[in-house]
Design an enzyme around this catalytic site. Structure first.
Site, PDB file in Angstrom:
ATOM      1  N   HIS A 133      37.588  40.397  -9.371  1.00 24.63           N
ATOM      2  CA  HIS A 133      36.651  40.814 -10.417  1.00 24.63           C
ATOM      3  C   HIS A 133      36.285  42.275 -10.113  1.00 24.63           C
ATOM      4  O   HIS A 133      36.308  42.686  -8.951  1.00 24.63           O
ATOM      5  CB  HIS A 133      35.426  39.907 -10.287  1.00 24.63           C
ATOM      6  CG  HIS A 133      34.399  40.058 -11.371  1.00 24.63           C
ATOM      7  ND1 HIS A 133      33.519  41.104 -11.426  1.00 24.63           N
ATOM      8  CD2 HIS A 133      34.095  39.262 -12.431  1.00 24.63           C
ATOM      9  CE1 HIS A 133      32.714  40.951 -12.464  1.00 24.63           C
ATOM     10  NE2 HIS A 133      33.047  39.848 -13.108  1.00 24.63           N
ATOM     11  N   ASP A 211      34.498  36.320  -2.233  1.00 19.43           N
ATOM     12  CA  ASP A 211      33.820  36.216  -3.520  1.00 19.43           C
ATOM     13  C   ASP A 211      33.866  34.737  -3.911  1.00 19.43           C
ATOM     14  O   ASP A 211      34.914  34.222  -4.284  1.00 19.43           O
ATOM     15  CB  ASP A 211      34.517  37.086  -4.567  1.00 19.43           C
ATOM     16  CG  ASP A 211      33.936  36.888  -5.965  1.00 19.43           C
ATOM     17  OD1 ASP A 211      33.025  36.036  -6.124  1.00 19.43           O
ATOM     18  OD2 ASP A 211      34.388  37.569  -6.898  1.00 19.43           O
ATOM     19  N   GLN A 214      33.136  31.644  -8.409  1.00 17.68           N
ATOM     20  CA  GLN A 214      33.714  30.498  -9.122  1.00 17.68           C
ATOM     21  C   GLN A 214      33.896  29.314  -8.178  1.00 17.68           C
ATOM     22  O   GLN A 214      33.709  28.168  -8.571  1.00 17.68           O
ATOM     23  CB  GLN A 214      35.062  30.877  -9.750  1.00 17.68           C
ATOM     24  CG  GLN A 214      34.986  32.001 -10.773  1.00 17.68           C
ATOM     25  CD  GLN A 214      34.144  31.656 -11.986  1.00 17.68           C
ATOM     26  OE1 GLN A 214      33.969  30.492 -12.345  1.00 17.68           O
ATOM     27  NE2 GLN A 214      33.581  32.668 -12.624  1.00 17.68           N
ATOM     28  N   LYS A 237      25.937  31.272 -12.518  1.00 20.20           N
ATOM     29  CA  LYS A 237      27.189  30.535 -12.730  1.00 20.20           C
ATOM     30  C   LYS A 237      27.104  29.142 -12.121  1.00 20.20           C
ATOM     31  O   LYS A 237      27.952  28.291 -12.362  1.00 20.20           O
ATOM     32  CB  LYS A 237      28.360  31.304 -12.124  1.00 20.20           C
ATOM     33  CG  LYS A 237      28.714  32.579 -12.880  1.00 20.20           C
ATOM     34  CD  LYS A 237      29.912  33.263 -12.248  1.00 20.20           C
ATOM     35  CE  LYS A 237      30.532  34.315 -13.144  1.00 20.20           C
ATOM     36  NZ  LYS A 237      29.707  35.493 -13.365  1.00 20.20           N
ATOM     37  N   CYS A 375      36.435  41.337 -16.894  1.00 15.78           N
ATOM     38  CA  CYS A 375      36.092  42.204 -15.761  1.00 15.78           C
ATOM     39  C   CYS A 375      37.204  42.191 -14.722  1.00 15.78           C
ATOM     40  O   CYS A 375      36.940  42.221 -13.515  1.00 15.78           O
ATOM     41  CB  CYS A 375      34.758  41.824 -15.139  1.00 15.78           C
ATOM     42  SG  CYS A 375      33.374  42.014 -16.256  1.00 15.78           S
TER      43      CYS A 375
END
Lengths: 417, 159
Positions: A133, A211, A214, A237, A375
């Site tokens: 991202h 990261d 998700q 999220k 993104c």
């Protein structure tokens, strides 16, 4: 908490009971029932989160870490309880390894600014991947402009899977100081072999930032099992509110890092000559934090944990597999990203129809999908598309919603011929 | 299908979207600019050849949705032969048309040109798509002003 939550692991997953926990899912859009397939951008909020935040503001709100008065103590207790919830959710060793930030983007910027400035010098290399991202690209580019570091990018193959041989080749450079990589692509749904990525890096003494935006939502993350050095996540999220993100960092690393921003709440003592800083995590939490949102994130974690990440994952996988099959049946639809390990997210294009037009038409049938570069523009360039349409699923998604998506796509075909 | 969608995706627009006119890169344009829509990553590049104070040729290259490509295509047809001032006036008229503002009393706007652009007015019902329709025009305006970049961000909305 709710009817759907706190169900034993053996109980079947009742998605309709789960949906009843999300007030927004009963609304209509353009006169049609809302079909929300944009959870990867931001997930909807369960009643438990909404009620908890209202209740805090109604009954237990004051500034934290300051007042001697009862309300401040109550708010502080709830704020710190939320930290404990996040720590447990990620299986962190200690609560102080959890730093609250504004969002995941700020968490990456915190590491780049604080750890990066202190530890990286000209010519040092940071390894990222094509799947990142922008939030895990741009902070490192800014550091490159400032310090002259070098960014190395692990490629992906035509399926959108990480090319591990290339990763190992890049790691062999003696100048690599950090690996910063996603555990799951927000644009393609690719699950990266992050455990292996970390193991290989650690074999060379290189720390890894994950990261987890998700992955924490769709897969669940155990930071100690992974042994990652940093992990960032986004509250909104994870069915929590906006305005709060998390940086997990190993205590030994965080303890050595200089402050990120200066201000109140992060200081031990201030004189005009000298200021001493608090210990972690407060050292990185300058100013009044997002108190209500942090407590709301704690409530979201309670909700998700109550349903059980394993059951959520199994349910989402069922919807994902069904959607993959249904999209394959449509001749003019091409799924972008076909890595063997994927979850929760389907990116696709339709022949002769720009994703933007597709999303507008779907929207009029109440179906919300994302159209754009997600993104992740370098990744779009890799697949030779300016943009894709993306359907992303959450713990409340259903097969019926996939059917509505497919019906909407057939309508797109009607209009565009 | 909703009437609003029918208004947006009229046959003329779909046709310009599929077969854009003046979609080419001229050899020696006197003016050109690139336009970006940061929201969707769409790009357009407008090339103008100004001769004797008028736009002798207008062309574009780029990728984008049906709305943005159709708008660029129609634009290149309409501004050819016009002075930069007249093209700029038409841009103002088009902006008004896209946002639902009154464009009938704007000065220096050719009524028959506006009539041809009327086909784009369906975009009014889709505020998120106004930028798609105006990107090429912003880029045209930037090219005429001698700037090399334009962004659709100036039309409000959020990326």
């Amino acid at each position: 908490m709710t009817a759907a939550a706190k169900t034993p692991a053996t109980m079947p997953y009742d998605v309709h009971a789960v949906r009843a926990d999300f007030p927004i899912l009963s609304r209509q859009v353009h006169g049609r029932p809302l079909v929300y397939l944009d959870s990867a951008a931001s997930a909807q909020k369960p009643r438990h989160v909404i009620d908890t935040m209202t209740e805090v503001m109604t009954a237990e709100y004051a500034n934290v870490h300051r007042g001697v008065h009862w309300l401040s103590a109550a708010a502080t207790r709830r704020f710190e309880e939320a930290r404990t919830k996040v720590a447990r959710f990620l299986n962190a060793a200690e609560d102080r390894e959890i730093v609250f930030t504004r969002n995941a983007t700020e968490a990456v910027n915190l590491v780049a600014s604080s750890w990066g400035r202190a530890n990286l010098r000209e010519g040092d290399e940071v390894v990222i991947s094509w799947l990142e991202h922008h939030a895990n690209i741009v902070p490192w580019q800014m550091l490159r402009a400032e310090k002259g570091i070098v960014l190395k990018v692990v490629p992906v193959d035509d399926r959108g899977a990480l090319v591990m041989e290339e990763y190992e080749r890049l790691l062999a450079s003696p100048r690599v100081r950090l690996v910063a990589m996603t555990a799951m692509s927000n644009a393609l749904g690719t699950i990266t072999p992050i455990a292996e990525v970390i193991e290989l890096a650690h074999a060379r003494g290189i720390p890894v930032l994950v990261d987890g935006c998700q992955a924490v939502t769709h897969l669940g993350v155990d930071v100690r099992a992974l042994d990652c050095d940093f992990l960032v996540l986004s509250g909104h999220k994870l069915y929590g509110p906006t305005g709060v993100g998390v940086l997990y960092g190993k205590a030994e690393l965080l303890s050595q890092m200089p402050p990120y921003q200066g201000g109140g709440d992060m200081i031990a003592r201030v004189t005009f000559e000298e200021t001493t800083f608090k210990d972690i995590p407060q050292r990185f939490e300058a100013g009044t934090p997002a108190i209500v949102e942090v407590i709301g994130l704690g409530a979201a974690i309670d909700y998700v944990s109550g349903l059980g990440l394993d059951r959520i994952r199994a349910h989402e996988q069922d919807v994902f597999d069904y959607a993959s099959r249904r999209l394959q049946e449509l001749n003019s639809v091409r799924v972008v990203g076909t890595a063997p390990e994927r979850a929760g997210i389907l990116s696709f294009t339709m022949e002769d129809v720009h994703p933007h037009d597709l999303a507008t038409i779907l929207d009029r049938s109440g179906v919300a999908v994302r159209a754009g570069h997600h993104c992740a523009q370098p990744l779009m360039d890799r697949f030779g598309v300016p943009a894709t349409a993306r359907a992303s699923f959450g713990l409340y998604s259903t097969r019926e919603e996939v059917d509505a998506l497919v019906a909407g796509l057939e309508r797109v075909r009607e209009i565009f011929g | 299908m909703s009437d609003e969608l029918r208004d947006l995706y009229q046959e003329v627009i779909l046709d310009h979207g599929r077969h854009p006119r003046n979609h080419r890169h001229p050899e020696d344009p006197t003016h050109h600019a690139r336009g970006d829509n940061p929201m969707c990553g769409d790009r357009v590049e407008v090339f103008l050849t100004l001769r004797d104070g008028v736009i002798a040729d207008a062309a574009f290259e780029g990728r984008g949705c049906a709305i943005s490509v159709a708008s660029a295509s129609m634009m290149t047809e309409l501004v050819a032969g016009k002075t930069p001032e007249a093209a700029e006036a038409l841009f103002r008229g088009f902006q008004a048309l896209c946002t639902g503002a009154d464009h009938t009393h704007l000065p220096d706007v050719d009524a028959s040109d506006m009539e041809r652009l009327e086909v784009m007015s369906g975009v009014r019902q889709f505020p998120m798509r106004v930028k798609c329709a105006t990107l090429a025009w912003h880029t045209l305006s930037a090219a005429m002003a001698g700037a090399d970049r334009a962004s659709s961000e100036t039309d409000g909305g959020k990326s």
